[in-house]
Each structure stands twice: as C-alpha cells, then as structure tokens.
Scaffold this active site. Structure first.
Site, short mmCIF file in Angstrom:
data_model
loop_
_atom_site.label_atom_id
_atom_site.label_comp_id
_atom_site.label_asym_id
_atom_site.label_seq_id
_atom_site.Cartn_x
_atom_site.Cartn_y
_atom_site.Cartn_z
N ASP A 241 -5.84 32.15 18.61
CA ASP A 241 -6.13 30.73 18.37
C ASP A 241 -6.98 30.54 17.11
O ASP A 241 -7.63 31.46 16.63
CB ASP A 241 -6.89 30.14 19.56
CG ASP A 241 -8.21 30.85 19.81
OD1 ASP A 241 -8.23 32.11 19.77
OD2 ASP A 241 -9.24 30.18 20.02
N GLU A 242 -6.96 29.32 16.61
CA GLU A 242 -7.89 28.84 15.57
C GLU A 242 -8.03 29.80 14.39
O GLU A 242 -9.16 30.14 14.00
CB GLU A 242 -9.28 28.60 16.20
CG GLU A 242 -9.26 27.53 17.26
CD GLU A 242 -10.65 27.23 17.86
OE1 GLU A 242 -10.96 26.06 18.02
OE2 GLU A 242 -11.40 28.18 18.15
N VAL A 243 -6.92 30.22 13.81
CA VAL A 243 -7.01 31.10 12.64
C VAL A 243 -7.20 30.22 11.40
O VAL A 243 -6.35 29.39 11.08
CB VAL A 243 -5.75 31.98 12.49
CG1 VAL A 243 -5.90 32.91 11.30
CG2 VAL A 243 -5.53 32.78 13.77
#
Length: 392
Positions: A241-243
């Site tokens: 997630d959330e790269v």
C-alpha cells in the site's frame, strides 16, 4: 424422598466429543469451527467436527455459566448449533509505530478468543521501527528497533505468540509491508532503499525499496525464506500500500531503468514489476499472499489465489471496491469500516456493528469470495497504556 434442589439436577461434567482427533496442528482458513452444545437436565454435551469447534463451544459454554446470590454456579437448559459465517475474522495490531510488550499481545489474544476472532494479523514492522529480530539479518532490528534490547521480539517471543494463539484457535498472519513503509529497514540493510535526489545530487534521504537492483531480490528472498519458516500459516501479508513515487522519480538510475523497460512515466508499472517478482518469490516458498487493495487498483498482475485486502473508505467507496475485487475473481477481506484506532466522541461502535460485508452489487459467486474481515488498530496514537480500552 430426597429434597429437590432449587436448580434441578446438579451437573458435574461437560462431555466433549470431537469427531476428527488431532490437537497438534495449526488452524487454517479451512478449519472447521462449528459445534453443537446441548444443555439439558443432567447432561451437558458439546460435540464438534474438529478441535477448533470444540474450543469455540467451550468459550460459549463458559459464557453461559452464571452464579446466583449464594455463590452457586448454574446454567440454563439450551440447544445451540453454531458455526461461523466467515472463515477469516481478524484483528490487526501495529507493533512498529509503538512497540507493544509481549504481554499486551498475549492479553489481546485472550480477548480475541472470548470473541471468537481467529486471525491475528501482526503488522510487525513499518517506517518507524523494526522490532522483529531476524536471524538472517540481525542488523535490521539492531539498527531499526526503537531499542535493540528492550523493544524487540526475539525468536522465542515470536514462537510464544504463535503457540499462545494456536492453543486458542487463532492463526498468526504476519505482515512485512513492501516496497513502501520500509524506512526502518534502511539502516540495517544498506543499499536496499532508493536514494532520493535533489537535482543531480543525492539528498541524503531514502524512499521505498529499490526495485531495479538484483541485490534487492536476493535480500527479499532470504528474508521471506526465514519468515516463511518462522510463521506456519499458509498466508503471508505482503502489504503493497501507499507507495510514494516521488523518490523513485527523482533518482536518475531509476529513470534510466524506466526508459530501458519501456515503462514511460507510469511508475505504477515499476511498482508492479517489483510486486510481481515478490509474489513469485513468496509463491516459490510455498506460501499464499494477501495484499492491500492498491496492488489490485494499480492493475498489478497477481496470481488468481491472491487475497485482496480492502482498507480505503472512499475512492472508490469500499463496497464498490469489494464488488470490483470479487468481480475480477479475487477473494476479498474487508477492513475499511473497522479502523478502531479512529475514535470520535460518543458511541462510535454502532457504526461498526451496522456494517454488512456482503452489501454490494454482485452475483452470489462474488459474495462467496468474501473471506471475512479484520478490525485494525494502527499504532500512531496507541501504545500499551490505551490499547485494551480502545480496542474492546
């Protein structure tokens, strides 16, 4: 004639029947948890297919026993046939943003058992700290934990959590989130993270894992080989997630690699490149994968047996996401409406209780792909002092 006792016949024992013997194994997604409890005059019977069902039945039984004003224990006559609606009923604890002492984790497992939760999702490491002691890469916790002596989980701590959970019919699914959320890995694994640039020069800061180096994949293979040996569950949670692409974009070597691969300016393709290789590694270790929803949203090619974990409330609304995930044929887990770390004034438990996980547009085959869900307790503002009251 004997005087009739006020409570009817005294019962001295609960008889437990388990059709499939075996108490030495680990629970899994396929474990049978159903049981029957029959409480009648003079007989207390609990029967279950497997030991996991017997555990759930014992839990129910213990909660049916009351005590009158004279201190006499009693139980009302009843017939119960019970089985779970969803096979995955999880709780996530974050032990990176604040370290949670071992006893806090064990206490949580106890209360999970009271409530028939069956998956402990251990989000063990993240940006702020790396408390997991790796035998393969001891420097990760030596350099990455808040304190390398006091704020770590040793091999024996981890074994204790796994066994304590097993005895309560709880699976331990560990998460090592990559390629983002890995800042704490940097000090103990030089060359793993991407150096960020300001113009032509490195800025001295680091971004996500560097996806263009062979050494990265050697490191990841060795780490996950250890993790897959330590944690017996079939599934590993791989995050994803959330790269944040800013650092990758700033790095000239990564830009050159993007060009070489024909990725254009689409850094989601670079993320996919990394995650696909990671999924192959994990698969080759004989494990299944759970990933956060971005992996699906960014159209990463994942194996059909990958489980997609839905956590975003909006963009799209989470029920729409559940529909999309299952329509694509993937199994789904829901967490979006159950972020218990987010508190408000008043009775916010009501909203959590009103969620119906199958309340999305879709055919019955899609609904069958919903494995269940997880409540999440993220640790930005939660430590051992407020964990239990906020959680329960």
């Amino acid at each position: 004639a004997e005087e009739e006792l006020p409570w009817g016949t005294p019962c001295t024992q609960l008889l437990v029947f388990v059709s499939t013997p075996g108490c030495d194994g680990f629970p899994s997604l396929d474990s049978k948890e159903s049981y029957k409890l029959s409480i009648s005059e003079g007989s207390l019977l609990l029967s279950a297919d497997a030991v996991w069902g017997a555990l759930r039945g014992l839990e129910t039984f213990s909660q049916l026993v009351g005590r009158d004003e004279n201190g006499t224990y009693y139980i009302n006559k009843t017939e119960i046939v019970d089985f779970p609606r969803f096979p995955h009923r999880g709780l996530l604890l974050d032990t990176s943003r604040h370290y949670l002492p071992l006893r806090a984790i064990l206490e949580t497992l106890d209360v999970m058992a009271y409530n028939k939760f069956n998956v402990f999702h251990w989000h063990v490491v993240d940006d702020p700290s790396f408390p997991f002691e790796s035998l393969t890469f001891p420097e990760l916790s030596k350099q990455g934990a808040f304190n390398a002596m006091t704020h770590v989980y040793t091999a024996s701590d981890v074994q204790m959590v796994i066994e304590y959970a097993r005895l309560r019919g709880i699976r331990v699914v560990v998460e090592f989130d990559t390629p983002g959320h890995t800042l704490s890995w940097g000090a103990g694994a030089p060359g793993l993270l991407t150096p960020c640039y300001l113009g032509k020069d490195p800025s001295g800061t680091y971004g996500p894992i560097n996806p263009i180096l062979n050494s990265t994949y050697q490191f990841v293979t060795s780490l996950f080989k250890e993790v897959s040996t330590v944690f017996p569950d079939f599934f590993l949670h791989l995050g994803g997630d959330e790269v944040d692409f800013t650092c990758w974009k700033s790095n000239p070597k990564i830009r050159a690699f993007m060009k070489e691969m024909g990725f254009g300016e689409d850094y989601r393709k670079l993320e996919s490149f990394y995650i696909q290789r990671l999924l192959d590694i994990v698969s080759s270790l004989g494990k299944g994968s759970i990933v956060w929803q971005e992996v699906f949203d960014n159209a990463v090619k994942v194996k059909p047996d990958t489980i997609i974990h839905v956590w975003k409330e909006k963009s799209p609304p989470y029920m729409e996401e559940m529909a999309n995930v299952t329509k694509a044929g993937f199994r789904a887990l829901l967490s979006a409406p159950w972020y218990l770390n987010r508190i408000s004034y008043g009775q916010d438990w009501m909203v959590a209780y009103q969620v119906e996980p199958l309340n999305f547009e879709g055919v019955p085959e899609q609904k069958d792909l919903v494995m269940g869900g997880e409540a999440c307790m993220w640790g930005e503002y939660v430590d051992v002092t407020n964990l239990a009251p906020r959680l329960w």
